[in-house]
Scaffold this motif. Structure first.
Motif, PDB file in Angstrom:
ATOM      1  N   SER A   1       0.407 -48.155-102.898  1.00 43.12           N
ATOM      2  CA  SER A   1       0.005 -46.995-101.888  1.00 43.12           C
ATOM      3  C   SER A   1       0.729 -47.240-100.312  1.00 43.12           C
ATOM      4  O   SER A   1       0.889 -46.234 -99.734  1.00 43.12           O
ATOM      5  CB  SER A   1      -1.301 -46.548-101.713  1.00 43.12           C
ATOM      6  N   ASP A   2       0.852 -48.513-100.298  1.00 43.68           N
ATOM      7  CA  ASP A   2       1.411 -48.875 -98.651  1.00 43.68           C
ATOM      8  C   ASP A   2       2.999 -48.939 -98.757  1.00 43.68           C
ATOM      9  O   ASP A   2       3.495 -49.052 -97.912  1.00 43.68           O
ATOM     10  CB  ASP A   2       0.700 -50.218 -98.331  1.00 43.68           C
ATOM     11  N   ALA A   3       3.525 -48.751 -99.987  1.00 40.11           N
ATOM     12  CA  ALA A   3       4.938 -48.942-100.175  1.00 40.11           C
ATOM     13  C   ALA A   3       5.795 -47.672-100.512  1.00 40.11           C
ATOM     14  O   ALA A   3       6.833 -47.695-100.972  1.00 40.11           O
ATOM     15  CB  ALA A   3       5.129 -50.039-101.125  1.00 40.11           C
ATOM     16  N   THR A   4       5.131 -46.606-100.300  1.00 42.32           N
ATOM     17  CA  THR A   4       5.815 -45.383-100.597  1.00 42.32           C
ATOM     18  C   THR A   4       6.976 -44.965 -99.878  1.00 42.32           C
ATOM     19  O   THR A   4       8.024 -44.446-100.294  1.00 42.32           O
ATOM     20  CB  THR A   4       5.038 -43.827-100.533  1.00 42.32           C
ATOM     21  N   GLY A   5       7.043 -45.497 -98.633  1.00 42.07           N
ATOM     22  CA  GLY A   5       8.242 -45.298 -97.759  1.00 42.07           C
ATOM     23  C   GLY A   5       9.472 -45.985 -98.291  1.00 42.07           C
ATOM     24  O   GLY A   5      10.607 -45.505 -98.059  1.00 42.07           O
ATOM     25  N   LEU A   6       9.415 -47.110 -99.235  1.00 44.48           N
ATOM     26  CA  LEU A   6      10.435 -47.814 -99.785  1.00 44.48           C
ATOM     27  C   LEU A   6      11.475 -46.866-100.821  1.00 44.48           C
ATOM     28  O   LEU A   6      12.540 -47.000-100.831  1.00 44.48           O
ATOM     29  CB  LEU A   6      10.010 -49.003-100.845  1.00 44.48           C
ATOM     30  N   ASN A   7      10.853 -45.594-101.109  1.00 47.46           N
ATOM     31  CA  ASN A   7      11.392 -44.875-102.126  1.00 47.46           C
ATOM     32  C   ASN A   7      11.543 -43.457-101.357  1.00 47.46           C
ATOM     33  O   ASN A   7      11.761 -42.385-102.040  1.00 47.46           O
ATOM     34  CB  ASN A   7      10.749 -44.592-103.266  1.00 47.46           C
ATOM     35  N   ASN A   8      11.437 -43.549 -99.961  1.00 48.41           N
ATOM     36  CA  ASN A   8      11.577 -42.497 -99.270  1.00 48.41           C
ATOM     37  C   ASN A   8      12.875 -42.254 -98.268  1.00 48.41           C
ATOM     38  O   ASN A   8      12.810 -43.124 -97.275  1.00 48.41           O
ATOM     39  CB  ASN A   8      10.302 -42.008 -98.391  1.00 48.41           C
ATOM     40  N   GLN A   9      14.007 -41.547 -98.381  1.00 51.93           N
ATOM     41  CA  GLN A   9      15.047 -41.529 -97.828  1.00 51.93           C
ATOM     42  C   GLN A   9      14.911 -41.207 -96.369  1.00 51.93           C
ATOM     43  O   GLN A   9      15.707 -41.803 -95.280  1.00 51.93           O
ATOM     44  CB  GLN A   9      16.081 -40.525 -98.447  1.00 51.93           C
ATOM     45  N   ALA A  10      13.910 -40.378 -95.915  1.00 51.89           N
ATOM     46  CA  ALA A  10      13.639 -39.902 -94.554  1.00 51.89           C
ATOM     47  C   ALA A  10      13.389 -41.077 -93.782  1.00 51.89           C
ATOM     48  O   ALA A  10      13.735 -41.255 -92.778  1.00 51.89           O
ATOM     49  CB  ALA A  10      12.865 -38.808 -94.578  1.00 51.89           C
ATOM     50  N   VAL A  11      12.326 -41.761 -94.433  1.00 45.65           N
ATOM     51  CA  VAL A  11      11.964 -43.070 -93.588  1.00 45.65           C
ATOM     52  C   VAL A  11      13.045 -44.157 -93.518  1.00 45.65           C
ATOM     53  O   VAL A  11      13.362 -44.414 -92.286  1.00 45.65           O
ATOM     54  CB  VAL A  11      10.913 -43.750 -94.440  1.00 45.65           C
ATOM     55  N   TRP A  12      14.200 -44.244 -94.371  1.00 40.57           N
ATOM     56  CA  TRP A  12      15.230 -45.186 -94.291  1.00 40.57           C
ATOM     57  C   TRP A  12      16.236 -44.574 -93.254  1.00 40.57           C
ATOM     58  O   TRP A  12      16.728 -45.231 -92.455  1.00 40.57           O
ATOM     59  CB  TRP A  12      15.745 -45.340 -95.536  1.00 40.57           C
ATOM     60  N   THR A  13      16.295 -43.311 -93.098  1.00 38.86           N
ATOM     61  CA  THR A  13      17.291 -42.811 -92.374  1.00 38.86           C
ATOM     62  C   THR A  13      16.654 -42.769 -90.785  1.00 38.86           C
ATOM     63  O   THR A  13      17.231 -43.087 -90.024  1.00 38.86           O
ATOM     64  CB  THR A  13      17.108 -41.240 -92.499  1.00 38.86           C
TER      65      THR A  13
END
Length: 115
Positions: free
Chosen positions: A63-75
């Protein structure tokens, strides 16, 4: 005067994601030297088993790693100069990204003593 905490104004999900990328950058199983001095390129992302995964000697809740699969976060990380990304295949963490104090490592990287 101490440096401002989170000077780039990253949100909690962005901070968690950067923390995980920084942790992966320290592990040869997940990263290699980047093209530019002081950078690390993430070459593999961890896969959760159940509700967690392992990064070196740390356990991370999925649950702390959902950003690894979130293109908006990487952007956002790219726009702020902390990474160059090729979502979802790879990310190169810049020297600035590696040095950024997220303040989240102790919160999401759980180290357990083994007896």
């Amino acid at each position: 005067m101490p440096p401002k905490k989170n000077p780039l104004g990253l949100n909690p999900l962005q901070l968690k994601t950067l923390t995980l990328l920084q942790a992966m950058a320290k592990l040869d199983d997940y990263s290699q030297p980047g093209e530019t001095e002081g950078e690390r390129t993430i070459i593999a992302l961890p896969h959760a088993h159940g509700d967690h995964f392992h990064l070196g000697d740390a356990t991370v809740h999925a649950s702390d790693a959902t950003g690894l699969n979130n293109q908006a976060v990487w952007t956002v990380l790219e726009r702020k100069g902390l990474a160059r990304t090729n979502f979802p295949q790879s990310a190169t963490i810049t020297a600035e990204g590696l040095a950024y104090d997220t303040g989240m490592a102790d919160e999401i990287l759980h180290h357990h003593a083994h007896h």
